[in-house]
Design a protein around this motif. Structure first.
Motif, PDB file in Angstrom:
ATOM      1  N   GLN A  23       0.838  -1.025   0.044  1.00  0.00           N
ATOM      2  CA  GLN A  23       0.013   0.073  -0.161  1.00  0.00           C
ATOM      3  C   GLN A  23       0.976   1.194  -0.101  1.00  0.00           C
ATOM      4  OE1 GLN A  23      -2.550   1.379   3.218  1.00  0.00           O
ATOM      5  NE2 GLN A  23      -4.096   1.159   1.860  1.00  0.00           N
ATOM      6  N   VAL A  26       1.752   2.007  -3.560  1.00  0.00           N
ATOM      7  CA  VAL A  26       0.777   2.505  -4.439  1.00  0.00           C
ATOM      8  C   VAL A  26       0.532   3.955  -3.950  1.00  0.00           C
ATOM      9  CG1 VAL A  26      -1.737   2.278  -5.006  1.00  0.00           C
ATOM     10  CG2 VAL A  26      -0.370   0.089  -4.859  1.00  0.00           C
ATOM     11  N   LEU A  30       0.642   7.179  -6.187  1.00  0.00           N
ATOM     12  CA  LEU A  30      -0.293   8.134  -6.426  1.00  0.00           C
ATOM     13  C   LEU A  30      -0.189   9.483  -6.128  1.00  0.00           C
ATOM     14  CD1 LEU A  30      -3.484   8.053  -6.972  1.00  0.00           C
ATOM     15  CD2 LEU A  30      -3.903   7.429  -4.889  1.00  0.00           C
ATOM     16  N   CYS A  81       1.500  -5.856  -9.006  1.00  0.00           N
ATOM     17  CA  CYS A  81       0.740  -4.236  -8.698  1.00  0.00           C
ATOM     18  C   CYS A  81       2.222  -3.489  -8.641  1.00  0.00           C
ATOM     19  CB  CYS A  81       0.332  -4.237  -7.323  1.00  0.00           C
ATOM     20  SG  CYS A  81      -1.256  -5.041  -7.405  1.00  0.00           S
ATOM     21  N   VAL A  85       3.331  -0.173 -10.668  1.00  0.00           N
ATOM     22  CA  VAL A  85       3.751   0.983 -10.128  1.00  0.00           C
ATOM     23  C   VAL A  85       5.078   1.513 -10.915  1.00  0.00           C
ATOM     24  CG1 VAL A  85       4.863   2.101  -8.149  1.00  0.00           C
ATOM     25  CG2 VAL A  85       2.869   0.697  -7.920  1.00  0.00           C
ATOM     26  N   LEU A 107      -1.099   2.800 -13.069  1.00  0.00           N
ATOM     27  CA  LEU A 107      -1.171   2.872 -11.741  1.00  0.00           C
ATOM     28  C   LEU A 107      -2.581   2.352 -11.255  1.00  0.00           C
ATOM     29  CD1 LEU A 107       0.181   3.353  -9.179  1.00  0.00           C
ATOM     30  CD2 LEU A 107      -0.695   5.705  -9.337  1.00  0.00           C
ATOM     31  N   ALA A 110      -2.635  -1.337 -10.439  1.00  0.00           N
ATOM     32  CA  ALA A 110      -2.117  -1.723  -9.062  1.00  0.00           C
ATOM     33  C   ALA A 110      -3.334  -1.224  -8.111  1.00  0.00           C
ATOM     34  CB  ALA A 110      -0.622  -0.982  -8.650  1.00  0.00           C
ATOM     35  N   PHE A 111      -3.706  -0.164  -8.067  1.00  0.00           N
ATOM     36  CA  PHE A 111      -4.651   0.447  -7.154  1.00  0.00           C
ATOM     37  C   PHE A 111      -6.131  -0.376  -7.114  1.00  0.00           C
ATOM     38  CE2 PHE A 111      -8.332   2.992  -5.961  1.00  0.00           C
ATOM     39  CZ  PHE A 111      -7.528   3.871  -5.070  1.00  0.00           C
ATOM     40  N   GLU A 114      -4.865  -3.990  -5.168  1.00  0.00           N
ATOM     41  CA  GLU A 114      -4.112  -4.195  -3.964  1.00  0.00           C
ATOM     42  C   GLU A 114      -4.772  -4.239  -2.603  1.00  0.00           C
ATOM     43  OE1 GLU A 114      -3.311  -1.864  -1.243  1.00  0.00           O
ATOM     44  OE2 GLU A 114      -4.176  -0.079  -1.766  1.00  0.00           O
TER      45      GLU A 114
END
Length: 392
Positions: A23, A26, A30, A81, A85, A107, A110-111, A114
């Motif tokens: 996390q 990510v 982000l 993921c 990224v 992205l 992955a978001f 996850e």
């Protein structure tokens, strides 16, 4: 203690650390464009375009994540993921609008997966008594990534170049792949992710219980508020609060530190007093007050006041997630916890998807301060829904 785990199961702590790192990765990616925006000359529409792409793809990928997790496992999904990224940051480093859009698409891959991947693994390792605390600890990955990004990425962008900020995030992702693949054999065959649900089935599941429906509805403005804090606060600080890029990064780091302590503290408090709903209502009112104060009086507070209010903002707007997920898990049918979590998160993703568009529209005539006031009104409405949804 968090280190405890059901007899016969692998240890909880390594899996918790790995999923927290995921996390954090990510979150770091982000928040990267927003953290370097003043130096990279990224305006609000381009930041919104990036965020919208992330969340649009995240919603779509969440529709098939469960089945894929069951086939390959949570830690292999974590590796994929991390690959997404790294690819996202490579495109973002190119700097153009189309490249930033592609970075958002990457992205989003992955978001979306996850959180379900983490929930599917940790849910099999944690006892019911420790669920709120463990989920809150895992959610601190968001703040770990954000604090690091808020402090390091603006400085790297100013002293070197924005491209080096993106490269630093990519290097962290590559390190994550190594860790996830090293841990993967220890947890093979343990994951049981929710089965694949279509949008209609998710809506039915999220609205089957009035209390769960209220959580889903409140999560939309709460998620939007968290996004606004993480993505637009640095730009707000430089453009409308009269502080420098580095000072805005420090203020955002104060907010993320507040969120870090909040996620741990609120989770522990919920476990001790058994009143997660009351805590969520209090956090909704708190984020409403903080956003409205920044919108109306932010430039009059002085640096110390801005830093203090930013910490309170993060304590509320970034501290609610762990308690929220634990409350969803408590209310969901015990044989459908993962499916219910995914259904409710779809509502959260909808809030994330709409918020950048809303901010861009309001910012065009009322500025970012006006946009934060608008989000405060929506968060208050979400809090009212949360209160009424718990009425018998």
């Amino acid at each position: 203690m968090i280190a405890d785990h059901p007899e016969g199961r692998p240890a909880l702590l390594p899996a918790l650390a790995a999923m927290t790192w995921l996390q954090a990765l990510v979150a770091l990616a982000l928040f990267a464009p927003g953290a370097v925006a003043p130096t990279a000359n990224l305006d609000v529409p381009r930041l919104s375009m990036f965020s919208t792409a992330v969340f649009a793809v995240g919603v779509l990928t969440s529709l098939w994540t469960g089945g894929l997790i069951n086939r390959i496992g949570s830690l292999r999904m974590a590796s994929l993921c991390a690959v997404a990224v790294a690819a996202s940051m490579a495109f973002a480093a190119l700097g153009s609008g189309p490249a930033l859009l592609v970075a958002g698409f990457c992205l989003g891959l992955a978001f979306g997966p996850e959180t379900p991947a983490s929930t599917a693994l940790l849910g099999k390792l944690v006892t019911n008594e420790r669920r709120a605390l463990v989920f809150s600890v895992r959610q601190t990955g968001n703040q770990i990534g954000a604090v690091c990004g808020s402090l390091a990425l603006p400085a790297i962008a100013i002293w070197l170049a924005p491209q080096w900020s993106y490269a630093a995030v990519g290097a962290c992702a590559i390190g994550g792949i190594v860790v996830f693949e090293w841990l993967r054999p220890q947890y093979a065959g343990l994951t049981q992710a929710p089965r694949q649900l279509g949008m209609r089935a998710r809506l039915a599941l999220a609205t089957s219980d009035r209390r769960i429906a209220a959580l889903a509805a409140a999560s939309m403005p709460f998620s939007g508020m968290q996004l606004a804090l993480n993505t637009y606060f640095v730009t707000l600080g430089v453009r409308e609060l009269g502080i420098s890029h580095l000072e805005a990064g420090v203020a955002l780091a104060c907010a993320q530190a507040g969120g870090l302590f909040g996620r741990l503290g609120w989770g522990f408090l919920a476990m001790r007093i058994g009143a997660a709903r009351l805590i969520l209502v209090s956090l909704g009112l708190g984020m409403t007050l903080c956003a409205a104060t920044f919108g109306f009086f932010g430039d009059d507070l002085g640096k110390a006041g801005q830093y203090a209010l930013a910490a309170a903002f993060g304590l509320t707007a970034s501290g609610w997630n762990g308690v929220f997920l634990a409350e969803v898990a408590r209310l969901a049918p015990q044989d459908r916890i993962g499916e219910t979590t995914g259904a409710v998160l779809t509502a959260s993703y909808a809030g994330l998807l709409v918020t950048p568009v809303l901010i861009s529209a309001v910012e065009s005539f009322a500025g970012l301060a006006g946009a934060f006031v608008g989000l405060a009104i929506l968060a208050f409405c979400g809090t009212v829904v949360l209160i009424r949804g718990d009425e018998r």
